[in-house]
Write an enzyme that holds these catalytic residues in place. Structure first.
Site, PDB file in Angstrom:
ATOM      1  N   HIS A 120     -16.421 -13.798 -11.563  1.00  0.00           N
ATOM      2  CA  HIS A 120     -17.335 -13.657 -12.697  1.00  0.00           C
ATOM      3  C   HIS A 120     -16.945 -14.595 -13.836  1.00  0.00           C
ATOM      4  O   HIS A 120     -15.918 -14.404 -14.473  1.00  0.00           O
ATOM      5  CB  HIS A 120     -17.301 -12.197 -13.163  1.00  0.00           C
ATOM      6  N   HIS A 136     -22.525 -18.342 -20.976  1.00  0.00           N
ATOM      7  CA  HIS A 136     -23.043 -16.991 -20.772  1.00  0.00           C
ATOM      8  C   HIS A 136     -23.924 -16.511 -21.911  1.00  0.00           C
ATOM      9  O   HIS A 136     -25.058 -16.082 -21.692  1.00  0.00           O
ATOM     10  CB  HIS A 136     -21.905 -15.985 -20.568  1.00  0.00           C
TER      11      HIS A 136
END
Length: 356
Positions: A42, A84
């Site tokens: 991630h 992100h």
């Protein structure tokens, strides 16, 4: 090793005695050429290095993660970059470099402007126990630079797991992504790339652009996602802890959850990416959407389950027992060790070897 079919054979029986619908997930993964059970790094190995940066992705690759997870946005001058957040204040010095645009979206900046930001020093301040002087002055990566990392080892060959972030801000990003992946030769092998999105329209556009590439519809409980039983939405200005709030939320009813499985199928997805509640809660803990009945219903519809985002052994165990087929994790080394896969060196040792 990143050979999903061989990995399926090697790993498929490790947990199967105790997993709900494990055989279904194993077969579904094999059919798509997807690693099983998948280790999805991630934002890279983002527990040990600043998220979405070169050391985070290099470390995840060298540990042996099956996939490097990438959040995709586009600069003002049309370059695909890996960031992100919708804006840059949390993970950069944008307030110092561009004070008048400190809350502006990524799309407001050129690539040169983004490259001028320091996206590593924040990590040293936030996590002093894992700080390294070499994390200072790390820069935003382009998609091509992450592909370079994925291709840059003679013995480690991770795939890419790419999310279209806030795709409504970037019309045509799905076609842009196809063009870059095609130019780099990344559309020639099943399971090498997995595409993911929370956005149903983006899922449709991804499927139109790249019908042959596996796609995942990410699942969320709340606004623009699965309706909750309480009807409440989290208020960040309130006193309630976010993780505690989400841990108490359940889907409105079974039909509401199943409807989103139908959305996934109709949009061309081969799986879902549901959230989970962490045992110790924390910033990346959300609603529990991997209950055994949910995973079984997902498998019955021919869909895989890749859960986000777990970091502790106790949660790995719970998730695998519940019947998931892969895990997004900030700690790919820990998940690999849990799976009894070979990790020859510690994260600290690998970072030193990599020059950090």
């Amino acid at each position: 090793m990143h050979n999903p079919l061989l990995r399926t054979l090697a790993m498929g029986t490790l947990f199967s005695a105790s997993l709900a619908s494990a055989s279904d997930g194993q077969a579904l993964a094999a059919a798509q050429g997807i690693a099983y059970p998948a280790v999805i790094a991630h934002r890279g190995a983002s527990y040990d290095a600043p998220e979405s940066t070169k050391p985070a992705y290099l470390l995840a690759r060298q540990l042996g993660a099956d996939y490097l997870e990438v959040d995709l946005q586009r600069t003002r001058d049309g370059v695909l970059v890996v960031v992100h957040d919708d804006e840059l204040s949390r993970t950069s010095n944008v307030a110092e470099r561009f004070p008048e645009r400190s809350k502006s979206p990524v799309s407001a900046f050129t690539l040169a402007e983004l490259k001028s930001l320091d996206v590593g020093s924040w990590f040293n301040r936030a996590y002093p126990e894992r700080a390294r002087p070499s994390f200072k002055h790390l820069s935003v990566l382009t998609l091509d630079e992450v592909i370079d990392i994925a291709e840059g080892s003679h013995d480690r060959h991770p795939g890419l797991y790419i999310e279209t972030k806030v795709p409504g801000q970037f019309p045509g990003i799905e076609k842009d992504l196809k063009a870059r992946l095609q130019a780099r030769g990344w559309l020639d092998r099943p399971g090498r790339v997995v595409l993911q999105t929370f956005d149903r329209n983006s899922l449709k556009l991804l499927n139109e652009a790249m019908p042959q590439v596996p796609k995942i519809l990410l699942l969320w409980l709340g606004n623009r996602g699965i309706p909750s039983a309480s009807g409440q939405t989290y208020d960040p200005s309130g006193k309630q802890d976010k993780a505690t709030f989400y841990a108490r939320q359940q889907p409105k009813d079974k039909a509401a959850f199943l409807r989103w499985l139908d959305h996934a199928k109709q949009g061309g997805a081969i799986g879902t990416g549901p959230s989970a509640t962490r045992t110790h809660l924390g910033e990346q803990s959300y609603s529990d959407l991997i209950q055994p009945w949910m995973n079984q219903a997902t498998h019955e519809r021919g869909l895989l389950v890749h859960v986000y985002t777990l970091d502790d052994r106790v949660d790995f165990q719970k998730a695998m027992k519940a019947g998931v087929d892969g895990i997004f994790t900030n700690r790919p080394g820990e998940l690999l060790r849990f799976q009894q896969r070979t990790v020859k060196r510690s994260e600290s040792e690998l970072l030193k070897t990599l020059g950090y």
